[in-house]
Design a protein around this motif. Structure first.
Motif: not given
Length: 527
Positions: A84-93
């Motif tokens: 979940s943290a990694l998904q937050r780090s990619r932003g809107a891409t």
């Protein structure tokens, strides 16, 4: 066609120049005009590792967003980031992978500045009785970055593991907070980080990505019985000091009326400051016991101000004792100063009053809590009316830096006294050495005893027992020695005043037989 090829060549060269090798990022950011930490965070995610070259203690790879990722740049540092943290780090891409960067940086590159705490974060505070600064565990800071989007306020915290020696205690997980001044400095903050010490490692749970470290303050384990003994020694010693400083004040007042001397006046003010110090200390200790665990009234804040003022006054008058001794031993001639004691009083009482008033207006005083860990790893809390635990710069400057400077200067003055005594004895003992060059006579032993007594007395007057605070880091016996000597300062001042009184009577009733002793005593005591 040639124009197209030329344009493609320029684009290819500009792309090569834009992609900076990772091994140069840190050095280049050190030269940048912006804070190097911000520069490093921005450029480390766009750098590249060319060819087969690898950097030690450096992880720079793309990871999947579907599962938890673990990275270990060194055997002592491990970071675990949830999906979940990694998904937050990619932003809107819509990328399926993000870049993960994990490395360690020497802690000496992080320059501390006085903090401006706003919000929930706080600075790590160093207890008053252990003035040594906190240190970064292993001297290394763990830098973790993922993706191109800032990661904050995570619902599932990031886990960071710092392996350590079992002898390390009192650690706290922190992250680097840049100073609002944007001058490349900052401070360690605990906001959003929880600490769990398993005995062999610190496990930090943080809700964001940043530069992480563990601040440790090496603590000496104290048994419960030793803690009780030290408390009784402190209370009894302070009570005795109050009693004997009152007697000393009476003796100094009588001496001052009989034969006014500037040195007696300085001793009188120093004794008064010591009386205020021990009295306010006992009041602060006993009053805080009447309060509830979370209660903090105006009386406690007032007593904290009084204790701080008394401590500053004691060290200020101790410094003035050294200054007066300097005038007597170095500036022997032309040292007359008009209204000398009045000017010393303005400094000795005015400077502590000014500092205490400014600190009181700033709201630094309140209940202070000190956590003590015993040999069985059980925590106990000691409380006193003092300064709030988040006021590190004020506490450090006024209770560590200033006393250290005073002790250093007065140690030089004491060394000068010893040198003068040695010179006088060497210059005045020729006749006696000719009479008996091999055997130490009774008169020589008496002179040696008087010299030792003079040096020991001056050591107490100049506040040198405070310098034993450094021994509290070494052993439990050092804590006992420091506690006993400093709690009995009032008793030592009484002995010094008694010696002055006896000397005054001796000077009035009979002539002094030893010219060298008369010269030293006159230099040490009189105006």
């Amino acid at each position: 066609m040639w124009i197209s090829l030329f344009a493609l060549t320029l684009m290819w060269q500009s792309t090569i120049q834009a992609v900076e090798p990772c091994k140069f990022v840190f050095d280049e950011c050190q030269k940048a005009d912006v804070p190097w930490t911000s520069c490093y965070e921005d450029r480390i995610r766009s750098c590249t590792i060319r060819g087969r070259f690898t950097m030690a203690n450096f992880i720079h790879r793309r990871v999947s967003l579907t599962q938890e990722v673990e990275a270990s740049p060194t055997p002592q540092h491990v970071v675990r980031i949830s999906s979940s943290a990694l998904q937050r780090s990619r932003g809107a891409t819509s990328e399926e992978e993000v870049l993960l960067v994990a490395t360690v940086i020497n802690s000496t590159f992080f320059k501390l500045s006085p903090p401006r705490p706003r919000g929930r974060g706080r600075m790590i505070h160093i207890p008053l009785d252990r003035p040594g600064p906190s240190t970064v565990l292993g001297g290394l800071v763990l830098a973790v970055k993922a993706g191109n989007h800032p990661v904050r306020n995570l619902s599932q915290a990031i886990k960071l593991t710092f392996n350590h020696d079992k002898q390390v205690q009192d650690g706290a997980c922190v992250f680097w907070q840049e100073s609002p001044l944007q001058n490349g400095t900052g401070y360690w903050n605990t906001d959003g980080c929880d600490t769990n010490d398993t005995g062999s490692e610190f496990i930090c749970s943080c809700n964001h990505l940043s530069f992480f470290a563990v601040l440790v303050n090496p603590a000496l384990s104290v048994d419960e019985s030793d803690a009780v003994n030290l408390s009784y020694i402190t209370y009894i010693g302070s009570a005795l000091s109050i009693l004997f400083t009152v007697v000393s004040l009476i003796i100094y007042i009588c001496l001052q009326r009989r034969r006014p001397e500037k040195a007696i006046g300085v001793h009188l003010h120093l004794t008064g400051a010591l009386l205020c110090l021990h009295l306010s200390f006992l009041l602060c200790c006993f009053w805080v016991r009447q309060l509830d665990e979370k209660e903090e009234d105006w009386v406690c804040r007032g007593l904290g101000l009084l204790l701080h003022w008394s401590l500053l006054a004691t060290f200020t008058w101790t410094a003035l004792e050294g200054f007066h001794l300097y005038l007597l031993l170095v500036r022997v001639f032309n040292i007359y100063v008009r209204r000398y004691l009045l000017k010393l009083s303005l400094v000795g009482w005015g400077l502590p009053t000014l500092i205490a008033v400014v600190c009181g207006i700033s709201g630094v005083y309140g209940k202070y809590r000190l956590e003590v860990k015993d040999a069985d790893d059980r925590n106990s809390t000691a409380e006193i009316c003092w300064m709030s635990s988040h006021r590190l710069p004020v506490s450090f400057v006024t209770t560590v830096a200033f006393p250290c400077l005073v002790i250093l200067c007065n140690s030089c003055m004491l060394g000068l006294v010893v040198f003068k005594l040695w010179g006088l004895r060497a210059g005045g003992g020729g006749a006696e050495s000719g009479r008996d060059s091999k055997k130490m006579t009774r008169e020589k032993w008496m002179k040696l005893w008087k010299d030792c007594a003079t040096v020991l007395g001056l050591s107490c007057v100049l506040g040198l027992p405070w310098g034993l605070a450094s021994t509290t880091y070494i052993s439990l016996s050092g804590i006992y020695v420091f506690t006993i000597l400093n709690s009995l300062q009032g008793v030592f001042m009484f002995l010094w005043s008694l010696a002055l009184s006896c000397k005054s009577r001796s000077d009035n009733n009979s002539s002094v037989r030893d010219p060298s002793t008369q010269k030293v005593m006159t230099t040490s005591f009189n105006n």
